[in-house]
Scaffold this motif. Structure first.
Motif, PDB file in Angstrom:
ATOM      1  N   UNK A  29       1.480   1.608  -7.656  1.00 48.61           N
ATOM      2  CA  UNK A  29       0.927   2.826  -7.163  1.00 48.61           C
ATOM      3  C   UNK A  29       1.583   3.084  -5.805  1.00 48.61           C
ATOM      4  N   UNK A  30       1.841   4.618  -5.596  1.00 47.33           N
ATOM      5  CA  UNK A  30       2.332   5.090  -4.361  1.00 47.33           C
ATOM      6  C   UNK A  30       1.577   5.644  -3.420  1.00 47.33           C
ATOM      7  N   UNK A  31       1.131   5.260  -2.459  1.00 49.81           N
ATOM      8  CA  UNK A  31       0.252   5.788  -1.447  1.00 49.81           C
ATOM      9  C   UNK A  31       0.785   6.339  -0.187  1.00 49.81           C
ATOM     10  N   UNK A  32       0.152   7.701   0.054  1.00 44.38           N
ATOM     11  CA  UNK A  32       0.538   8.102   1.215  1.00 44.38           C
ATOM     12  C   UNK A  32      -0.816   8.238   2.135  1.00 44.38           C
ATOM     13  N   UNK A  33      -0.456   7.524   3.334  1.00 43.14           N
ATOM     14  CA  UNK A  33      -1.824   7.341   4.310  1.00 43.14           C
ATOM     15  C   UNK A  33      -1.437   8.199   5.625  1.00 43.14           C
ATOM     16  N   UNK A  34      -2.551   9.032   5.960  1.00 41.78           N
ATOM     17  CA  UNK A  34      -2.409   9.385   7.338  1.00 41.78           C
ATOM     18  C   UNK A  34      -3.292   8.689   8.184  1.00 41.78           C
ATOM     19  N   UNK A  57      -8.529  -3.507  -2.625  1.00 39.15           N
ATOM     20  CA  UNK A  57      -8.749  -4.587  -3.486  1.00 39.15           C
ATOM     21  C   UNK A  57      -7.631  -5.182  -4.247  1.00 39.15           C
ATOM     22  N   UNK A  58      -6.397  -5.062  -3.258  1.00 46.26           N
ATOM     23  CA  UNK A  58      -4.977  -5.700  -3.832  1.00 46.26           C
ATOM     24  C   UNK A  58      -4.946  -6.957  -3.211  1.00 46.26           C
ATOM     25  N   UNK A  59      -3.547  -7.583  -3.685  1.00 46.07           N
ATOM     26  CA  UNK A  59      -3.127  -8.820  -2.985  1.00 46.07           C
ATOM     27  C   UNK A  59      -2.089  -8.631  -1.891  1.00 46.07           C
ATOM     28  N   UNK A  60      -2.233  -9.236  -0.743  1.00 42.89           N
ATOM     29  CA  UNK A  60      -1.293  -9.137   0.259  1.00 42.89           C
ATOM     30  C   UNK A  60       0.329  -9.257  -0.036  1.00 42.89           C
ATOM     31  N   UNK A  61       0.716  -9.995  -0.970  1.00 43.29           N
ATOM     32  CA  UNK A  61       2.105 -10.222  -1.444  1.00 43.29           C
ATOM     33  C   UNK A  61       2.492  -9.196  -2.300  1.00 43.29           C
ATOM     34  N   UNK A  62       1.826  -8.175  -2.747  1.00 46.63           N
ATOM     35  CA  UNK A  62       2.138  -7.154  -3.642  1.00 46.63           C
ATOM     36  C   UNK A  62       2.207  -5.655  -3.021  1.00 46.63           C
ATOM     37  N   UNK A  63       1.856  -5.759  -1.664  1.00 47.46           N
ATOM     38  CA  UNK A  63       1.791  -4.418  -1.153  1.00 47.46           C
ATOM     39  C   UNK A  63       3.095  -4.306   0.081  1.00 47.46           C
ATOM     40  N   UNK A  64       3.798  -3.181   0.088  1.00 46.55           N
ATOM     41  CA  UNK A  64       4.983  -2.941   0.720  1.00 46.55           C
ATOM     42  C   UNK A  64       4.891  -1.590   1.518  1.00 46.55           C
ATOM     43  N   UNK A  65       4.779  -1.882   2.833  1.00 46.77           N
ATOM     44  CA  UNK A  65       5.058  -0.537   3.641  1.00 46.77           C
ATOM     45  C   UNK A  65       6.385  -0.043   3.675  1.00 46.77           C
ATOM     46  N   UNK A  66       6.667   1.058   2.997  1.00 49.29           N
ATOM     47  CA  UNK A  66       7.911   1.626   3.208  1.00 49.29           C
ATOM     48  C   UNK A  66       8.450   2.412   4.349  1.00 49.29           C
ATOM     49  N   UNK A  80       3.977   5.371   4.324  1.00 52.44           N
ATOM     50  CA  UNK A  80       4.091   5.469   3.047  1.00 52.44           C
ATOM     51  C   UNK A  80       4.160   4.019   2.435  1.00 52.44           C
ATOM     52  N   UNK A  81       3.458   3.546   1.442  1.00 53.76           N
ATOM     53  CA  UNK A  81       3.416   2.188   0.974  1.00 53.76           C
ATOM     54  C   UNK A  81       3.285   2.188  -0.654  1.00 53.76           C
ATOM     55  N   UNK A  82       3.660   1.014  -1.338  1.00 46.58           N
ATOM     56  CA  UNK A  82       3.695   0.754  -2.521  1.00 46.58           C
ATOM     57  C   UNK A  82       2.934  -0.341  -2.899  1.00 46.58           C
ATOM     58  N   UNK A  83       2.113  -0.341  -4.008  1.00 44.72           N
ATOM     59  CA  UNK A  83       1.267  -1.730  -4.411  1.00 44.72           C
ATOM     60  C   UNK A  83       1.661  -1.866  -5.744  1.00 44.72           C
ATOM     61  N   UNK A  84       2.357  -2.955  -5.939  1.00 51.29           N
ATOM     62  CA  UNK A  84       2.789  -3.596  -7.369  1.00 51.29           C
ATOM     63  C   UNK A  84       1.753  -4.152  -8.141  1.00 51.29           C
ATOM     64  N   UNK A  85       2.120  -4.273  -9.548  1.00 53.07           N
ATOM     65  CA  UNK A  85       1.459  -5.260 -10.380  1.00 53.07           C
ATOM     66  C   UNK A  85       1.696  -6.588 -10.225  1.00 53.07           C
ATOM     67  N   UNK A  86       2.936  -6.870 -10.184  1.00 56.01           N
ATOM     68  CA  UNK A  86       3.267  -8.231 -10.131  1.00 56.01           C
ATOM     69  C   UNK A  86       4.400  -8.422  -8.807  1.00 56.01           C
ATOM     70  N   UNK A  87       4.514  -9.625  -8.485  1.00 58.43           N
ATOM     71  CA  UNK A  87       5.801  -9.917  -7.549  1.00 58.43           C
ATOM     72  C   UNK A  87       7.055  -9.847  -7.994  1.00 58.43           C
TER      73      UNK A  87
END
Length: 120
Positions: A29-34, A57-66, A80-87
């Protein structure tokens, strides 16, 4: 998927999800947050990750702040951040320096602060 969901980051900072897009080719998932943080500093990467985990409701090790970009004096940051399905996918796609930065394990290179001293 367009949404305007609110994310509470701290007592002094609140975010609004401006864009939430599913990238099924890569598996993320690609998320833009203000983030609005009037009168306080830019929220840390760890604070943003914790808030996203609670809100989505994601897991911490799957979230990356770009990227976090803040205009001087504005009190508003674009994240800008990404939430992945798997490590495994995350480690294949994201650069290692970003993973180290989000984990807080980055070691700075170079000498001490203060420079070379005064030359006479």
């Amino acid at each position: 998927m367009e949404s305007q969901a609110k994310v509470k980051i701290s007592d002094k900072a609140e975010g609004i999800i401006e864009r939430d897009m599913q990238n099924s080719v890569i598996g993320r998932r690609e998320i833009s947050l203000k983030v609005y943080h009037m009168g306080s500093g830019t929220p840390s990467r760890k604070d943003i990750i914790k808030a996203i985990i609670q809100a989505l409701g994601s897991q911490e090790n799957l979230v990356v702040v770009r990227k976090i970009s803040t205009s001087y004096g504005a009190g508003i940051s674009n994240v800008k951040l990404h939430i992945y399905k798997s490590r495994e996918i995350l480690e294949k796609v994201e650069p290692k320096y970003l993973l180290d930065r989000d984990a807080g394990t980055k070691q700075k290179k170079g000498g001490s602060k203060g420079g070379q001293g005064a030359k006479g």
